[in-house]
Design a protein around this motif. Structure first.
Motif, mmCIF file in Angstrom:
data_model
loop_
_atom_site.group_PDB
_atom_site.id
_atom_site.type_symbol
_atom_site.label_atom_id
_atom_site.label_comp_id
_atom_site.label_asym_id
_atom_site.label_seq_id
_atom_site.Cartn_x
_atom_site.Cartn_y
_atom_site.Cartn_z
ATOM 1 N N ASP A 38 -63.265 41.159 19.539
ATOM 2 C CA ASP A 38 -63.152 40.159 18.452
ATOM 3 C C ASP A 38 -63.681 38.800 18.887
ATOM 4 O O ASP A 38 -63.738 37.874 18.085
ATOM 5 C CB ASP A 38 -61.686 39.961 18.054
ATOM 6 C CG ASP A 38 -61.061 41.195 17.438
ATOM 7 O OD1 ASP A 38 -61.623 42.281 17.600
ATOM 8 O OD2 ASP A 38 -60.001 41.064 16.798
ATOM 9 N N GLN A 157 -65.779 39.098 13.046
ATOM 10 C CA GLN A 157 -65.029 37.993 12.421
ATOM 11 C C GLN A 157 -65.578 37.679 11.038
ATOM 12 O O GLN A 157 -64.811 37.370 10.126
ATOM 13 C CB GLN A 157 -65.057 36.734 13.307
ATOM 14 C CG GLN A 157 -64.321 36.877 14.629
ATOM 15 C CD GLN A 157 -62.829 37.135 14.471
ATOM 16 O OE1 GLN A 157 -62.248 36.965 13.412
ATOM 17 N NE2 GLN A 157 -62.198 37.573 15.542
ATOM 18 N N ARG A 164 -63.104 39.808 4.248
ATOM 19 C CA ARG A 164 -61.847 40.580 4.198
ATOM 20 C C ARG A 164 -62.114 42.085 4.220
ATOM 21 O O ARG A 164 -61.361 42.879 3.642
ATOM 22 C CB ARG A 164 -61.017 40.215 2.962
ATOM 23 C CG ARG A 164 -60.351 38.875 3.046
ATOM 24 C CD ARG A 164 -59.191 38.880 4.060
ATOM 25 N NE ARG A 164 -59.116 37.619 4.785
ATOM 26 C CZ ARG A 164 -58.492 37.435 5.950
ATOM 27 N NH1 ARG A 164 -57.903 38.410 6.563
ATOM 28 N NH2 ARG A 164 -58.474 36.272 6.528
HETATM 29 N N1 FO1 Z 1 -58.121 34.760 10.826
HETATM 30 C C1 FO1 Z 1 -58.327 34.409 9.542
HETATM 31 O O1 FO1 Z 1 -57.998 35.169 8.655
HETATM 32 N N2 FO1 Z 1 -58.932 33.212 9.233
HETATM 33 C C2 FO1 Z 1 -59.311 32.329 10.184
HETATM 34 O O2 FO1 Z 1 -59.843 31.263 9.858
HETATM 35 C C3 FO1 Z 1 -59.051 32.681 11.553
HETATM 36 C C4 FO1 Z 1 -59.341 31.816 12.594
HETATM 37 C C5 FO1 Z 1 -58.992 32.155 13.910
HETATM 38 C C6 FO1 Z 1 -59.191 31.260 14.949
HETATM 39 C C7 FO1 Z 1 -58.829 31.587 16.237
HETATM 40 C C8 FO1 Z 1 -58.252 32.825 16.499
HETATM 41 O O3 FO1 Z 1 -57.884 33.133 17.752
HETATM 42 C C9 FO1 Z 1 -58.036 33.743 15.482
HETATM 43 C C10 FO1 Z 1 -58.393 33.408 14.170
HETATM 44 N N3 FO1 Z 1 -58.172 34.290 13.121
HETATM 45 C C11 FO1 Z 1 -58.444 33.928 11.827
HETATM 46 C C12 FO1 Z 1 -57.606 35.642 13.386
HETATM 47 C C13 FO1 Z 1 -58.698 36.681 13.732
HETATM 48 O O4 FO1 Z 1 -59.789 36.580 12.901
HETATM 49 C C14 FO1 Z 1 -58.321 38.148 13.513
HETATM 50 O O5 FO1 Z 1 -57.180 38.336 12.794
HETATM 51 C C15 FO1 Z 1 -58.279 38.884 14.792
HETATM 52 O O6 FO1 Z 1 -59.519 38.802 15.460
HETATM 53 C C16 FO1 Z 1 -57.919 40.354 14.573
HETATM 54 O O7 FO1 Z 1 -57.118 40.688 15.620
#
Ligand code: FO1
Length: 315
Positions: A38, A157, A164
């Motif tokens: 990720d 990402q 989504r």
């Molecule tokens: N998940 C989101 O849904 N929106 C975000 O803007 C977002 C930012 C983000 C920043 C740093 C981080 O460590 C994780 C972040 N996530 C965000 C979670 C991530 O995208 C995922 O949920 C994981 O990679 C899945 O395990």
């Protein structure tokens, strides 16, 4: 006793709170081998969402509600970046979280490997378990999607946070996996493990990229330690996250039995000796694997620790 856990995402992070509590009870050591698929570069900074989820959760600093990032977060920098229309605006970096990414990026740029950076970051959070990235090398999960202009690969990402997962999807590709090597300590941890637990993490985008690191899967399956998995699917749905969407893409059934069969029995080229499913999935059939049912809702540390105890009894 030495317990090794393969983990990714919030499911892996929560599960590790129970593993740590269990380990304290019995005087065991824990090593978590964490997904880096990720990981991404955003605004010039290296983001390691799964390592950070585990580190913040075990360090008592995670936002439990949101499932990622820091509790008590503020978003001034995000707003300022948006005012410049700095891309990607769909990915949010919190002010507190940013400090972690700045330290990580500076250390990586100075030549430290991700495993050393992770150790340095953990000196602050004291997670109580040893956190190892699966690899220090670049290994990124990309997703091949259909667009009006044909197929193209986007970063995981972008697929998850921006779309989504609601976009026609062909497959997942672990870019860099072929040339990756296990991070220092990973093979030794697996070789010295008394038990390996596969956390209730996403099998397709959290656990599969770990197993895709050459040598890692062989160390797991060729080792003396029993391998026990915990189902991330309860009653046909993921507890949280996008495992249902990911399983659909690879044509696997979104059920406790389906994920158990996807991992497969160790003695037939798979990874599992035992598979823990929720009581609502009692009777799930995974040929060649010992299956047991127990409550799998990780509602608090006590429930999660009980789950770990049940997993250990399968060994
Ligand atoms: N998940 C989101 O849904 N929106 C975000 O803007 C977002 C930012 C983000 C920043 C740093 C981080 O460590 C994780 C972040 N996530 C965000 C979670 C991530 O995208 C995922 O949920 C994981 O990679 C899945 O395990």
């Amino acid at each position: 006793m030495h317990i090794v856990v393969l983990a990714g995402g919030i499911g892996g992070a929560r599960f590790l709170t129970g593993v740590r509590a269990y380990a304290r009870e019995v005087g065991a050591e824990v090593t978590a081998v964490v997904n880096v698929g990720d990981d991404a570069i955003m605004h010039g900074l290296r983001i390691s969402p799964d390592l950070d989820s585990v580190m913040y959760t075990l360090g008592g600093a995670a936002d439990a509600e949101r499932g990622w990032g820091r509790a008590g977060e503020t978003w001034a920098v995000r707003q300022e970046l948006a005012a410049y229309d700095a891309q990607p605006t769909w990915f949010g970096l919190g002010d507190k979280d940013l400090a972690t990414h700045l330290v990580r990026t500076n250390m990586l740029n100075a030549g430290y490997p991700l495993s050393a950076v992770t150790e340095a970051l953990c000196a602050r959070w004291q997670p109580g378990v040893r956190l190892l990235p699966a690899t220090d090398d670049r290994l990124e999960t990309h997703v091949v999607v259909e667009t009006d202009e044909g197929q193209r690969a986007i970063h995981f990402q972008e697929w998850w946070v921006r779309h989504r997962g609601d976009i026609p999807t062909r497959r997942f590709v672990f870019v860099g996996a072929d040339a990756a090597t296990p991070a220092p300590g990973v093979l030794d941890a697996l070789g010295n493990a008394d038990v390996v637990l596969v956390a209730p993490s996403n099998p397709v985008v959290s656990i599969a990229p770990i197993l895709a690191v050459p040598g890692l899967r062989a160390a797991l399956t060729g080792g003396r330690a029993p391998v026990i998995g915990i189902s991330p699917i309860i009653g046909g749905a993921p507890v949280r996250g996008m495992a249902d969407k990911c399983l659909a893409v690879i044509g696997a059934e979104c059920s406790a039995a389906g994920v158990g069969r996807l991992y497969g029995p160790r003695r037939e080229g798979g990874v599992l000796d035992g598979w823990l499913v929720d009581t609502s999935d009692d009777g799930a059939d995974v040929p060649g694997v010992t299956v047991r049912a127990t409550p799998l809702w990780m509602s608090d540390e006590v429930a999660t620790t009980a789950m770990v105890r049940d997993a250990m009894e399968l060994t």
